[in-house]
Structures are given as C-alpha cells and as structure tokens.
Design an enzyme around this catalytic site. Sequence first.
Site, PDB file in Angstrom:
ATOM      1  N   THR A  28      22.377  39.900  40.464  1.00  0.00           N
ATOM      2  CA  THR A  28      23.645  39.603  39.809  1.00  0.00           C
ATOM      3  C   THR A  28      23.558  40.168  38.406  1.00  0.00           C
ATOM      4  O   THR A  28      22.471  40.371  37.873  1.00  0.00           O
ATOM      5  CB  THR A  28      23.953  38.086  39.735  1.00  0.00           C
ATOM      6  OG1 THR A  28      22.882  37.428  39.048  1.00  0.00           O
ATOM      7  CG2 THR A  28      24.117  37.482  41.122  1.00  0.00           C
ATOM      8  N   SER A  29      24.717  40.413  37.813  1.00  0.00           N
ATOM      9  CA  SER A  29      24.746  41.059  36.492  1.00  0.00           C
ATOM     10  C   SER A  29      24.357  40.126  35.364  1.00  0.00           C
ATOM     11  O   SER A  29      23.833  40.553  34.352  1.00  0.00           O
ATOM     12  CB  SER A  29      26.136  41.627  36.219  1.00  0.00           C
ATOM     13  OG  SER A  29      26.420  42.630  37.169  1.00  0.00           O
TER      14      SER A  29
END
Length: 195
Positions: free
Chosen positions: A8-9
Amino acid sequence: MLVGYARTSTVEQEAGLEAQLRDLKAAGCERIFSEQRSSVTERPELDEALRFLREGDKLVVTKLDRLGRNVRSVAELADSLHSRKVGLCILQFGSETLDTTGSTGRLMLNVLAAIAQFEREIMLERQAEGIAKAKAENRYKGRKPTARAKADEVVALFRDGKRVSDIVKLTGVGRGSVYRALEAAGLHKPTSSPA
C-alpha cells in the site's frame, strides 16, 4: 513456489494491506513480502522478493498497480521475470486470474497495464482540473503536510534508538523528511559536501 507481494502507498491503508495479505495466503503463497511505500519510491521488500524468486516460481500480486504506475515499469518487471523463467500472477481481474507464464497472459498484461496507465492519467487530469477550479474559487486547501504532522513521532522514535530506515518504514515519512525533522529538533546535523 508461489511468492506473494503486497503493497500500500501509505501506512494509513492498513485495511488494504491486510486484505492483500489475506488474498495472497488464500492463493497459496508460501512466502509473502509486504511494505507500505509509494510505487514511485524505493521498494526494498519488492527488491527482496525479486532476489528470492527462483526459476519455476511465480510472483503473485492482488492487483496490477501493486507493481508499478506505468506500462513501462510493469513491462520491464514482467520481462525480467520471464527471462529468469519466473511467472507473474495477478489475482484480481474480475473473476479471472492473469498468469503471464504463457504468451496470451503476457499479451493481456501489456494491454491491461496500458489501460491502467490510461485510467490513472485520466484521473490525474480530472484531479488537476478540480484543483484548478477550487483555486479559482478560493476553496483549495491543499494536502495536509504528513511529514510535519509526524515530526514529533519521528523525533520520539529516533530518541528511542530507532534507525532512520526503521523510522521511514514505521511512519511512512520519506527519508529526507525524517532528516529534516531530526535536524529541526537538533538531533542531526546536515552533511556539507566540499566545494
């Protein structure tokens, strides 16, 4: 061997990471690498996963965008895997799974990567239009500065003996921002290069 990669970012996307890990385990991945980093920064866990893979293995991700933001980066990664006789499997394409071990899978990967990049570019254009409109109407507030908001946490972790690389992983704040927060707190002096 099936080797999973989840990303995930930001660290705020914990539920998204947990869902990816769940899906990779359900797909039969024996080893899973995960991280919370933007796809445009260094991704040490992806690098480690790529080093771990051996001929005959498959790298498994839940979505194409976990690997990169544009066609070129995804294609280069897929080509590199293919040259090593390592497959790439993407779980979520509707009810289908995309497997690049065959020529049809590699063709579909390139088509879908191009579509994904096109969709992202369209989204960014719309976002830019919305920001321009909001600025023209004096309603634009901008993004909340994440690094500044976490400066106290960065300093506390450093004082607890954490290394900068650990602080980056734990907070999701970039390395440069960590050094700036530490410098502002008087805990790190900038290095000067000789003129």
